[in-house]
Design a protein around this motif. Structure first.
Motif, PDB file in Angstrom:
ATOM      1  N   LEU A   7       3.415   2.488   9.002  1.00 21.50           N
ATOM      2  CA  LEU A   7       4.625   2.374   8.185  1.00 21.50           C
ATOM      3  C   LEU A   7       5.866   2.901   8.887  1.00 21.50           C
ATOM      4  O   LEU A   7       6.951   2.353   8.701  1.00 21.50           O
ATOM      5  CB  LEU A   7       4.437   3.092   6.849  1.00 21.50           C
ATOM      6  CG  LEU A   7       3.585   2.365   5.824  1.00 21.50           C
ATOM      7  CD1 LEU A   7       3.448   3.185   4.558  1.00 21.50           C
ATOM      8  CD2 LEU A   7       4.163   1.002   5.499  1.00 21.50           C
ATOM      9  N   ASN A  11       9.049   0.580   9.242  1.00 24.98           N
ATOM     10  CA  ASN A  11      10.332   0.982   8.658  1.00 24.98           C
ATOM     11  C   ASN A  11      11.450   0.991   9.692  1.00 24.98           C
ATOM     12  O   ASN A  11      12.562   0.535   9.423  1.00 24.98           O
ATOM     13  CB  ASN A  11      10.213   2.342   7.974  1.00 24.98           C
ATOM     14  CG  ASN A  11       9.445   2.272   6.677  1.00 24.98           C
ATOM     15  OD1 ASN A  11       9.350   1.222   6.053  1.00 24.98           O
ATOM     16  ND2 ASN A  11       8.877   3.387   6.264  1.00 24.98           N
ATOM     17  N   ARG A  33       5.484  -0.432   0.906  1.00 26.51           N
ATOM     18  CA  ARG A  33       4.889   0.854   0.513  1.00 26.51           C
ATOM     19  C   ARG A  33       3.887   0.708  -0.631  1.00 26.51           C
ATOM     20  O   ARG A  33       2.888   1.420  -0.666  1.00 26.51           O
ATOM     21  CB  ARG A  33       5.982   1.849   0.091  1.00 26.51           C
ATOM     22  CG  ARG A  33       6.531   2.672   1.208  1.00 26.51           C
ATOM     23  CD  ARG A  33       7.295   3.892   0.735  1.00 26.51           C
ATOM     24  NE  ARG A  33       8.246   3.684  -0.329  1.00 26.51           N
ATOM     25  CZ  ARG A  33       9.497   3.263  -0.188  1.00 26.51           C
ATOM     26  NH1 ARG A  33       9.962   2.982   1.012  1.00 26.51           N
ATOM     27  NH2 ARG A  33      10.288   3.126  -1.220  1.00 26.51           N
TER      28      ARG A  33
END
Length: 102
Positions: A7, A11, A33
């Motif tokens: 992640l 991101n 998420r």
């Protein structure tokens, strides 16, 4: 990259992606998420709380993400958004472009 395991990298790559505005990027990151097995089951209200903006920017962001093939609506109850499928192949392209720039 075939899943959403990293992640932090995803991101950063999304934040660096020039095609989307800040709200669109934040909505996409929120959808990732809450993603389970490729699907994000979430309401507009929940997205508003996660991204800290009102309904209209969320709806506009969802529309833009759909237009660019980043997400696919999995069904609405009438006109109410209930979730989507985040396309891993599109996220992989964004991450790959980011990695090439580094």
């Amino acid at each position: 990259m075939t899943d959403f395991q990293n992640l932090e990298l995803i991101n950063k790559a999304i934040d660096n992606y020039a095609l989307f505005n800040k709200t669109q990027k934040n909505v996409l990151k929120a959808l990732i998420r809450v993603n389970i097995d490729g699907y994000s089951i979430i309401s507009i209200k929940e997205l508003c709380q996660m991204v800290n903006v009102t309904n209209t920017p969320i709806k506009n962001a969802i529309s833009k993400l759909e237009q660019h093939g980043m997400i696919e609506d999995i069904g609405r109850r009438g006109i109410v958004f209930t979730g989507c499928r985040v396309k891993q192949s599109k996220i992989s392209k964004i991450v790959n472009r980011y990695n090439l720039k580094k």
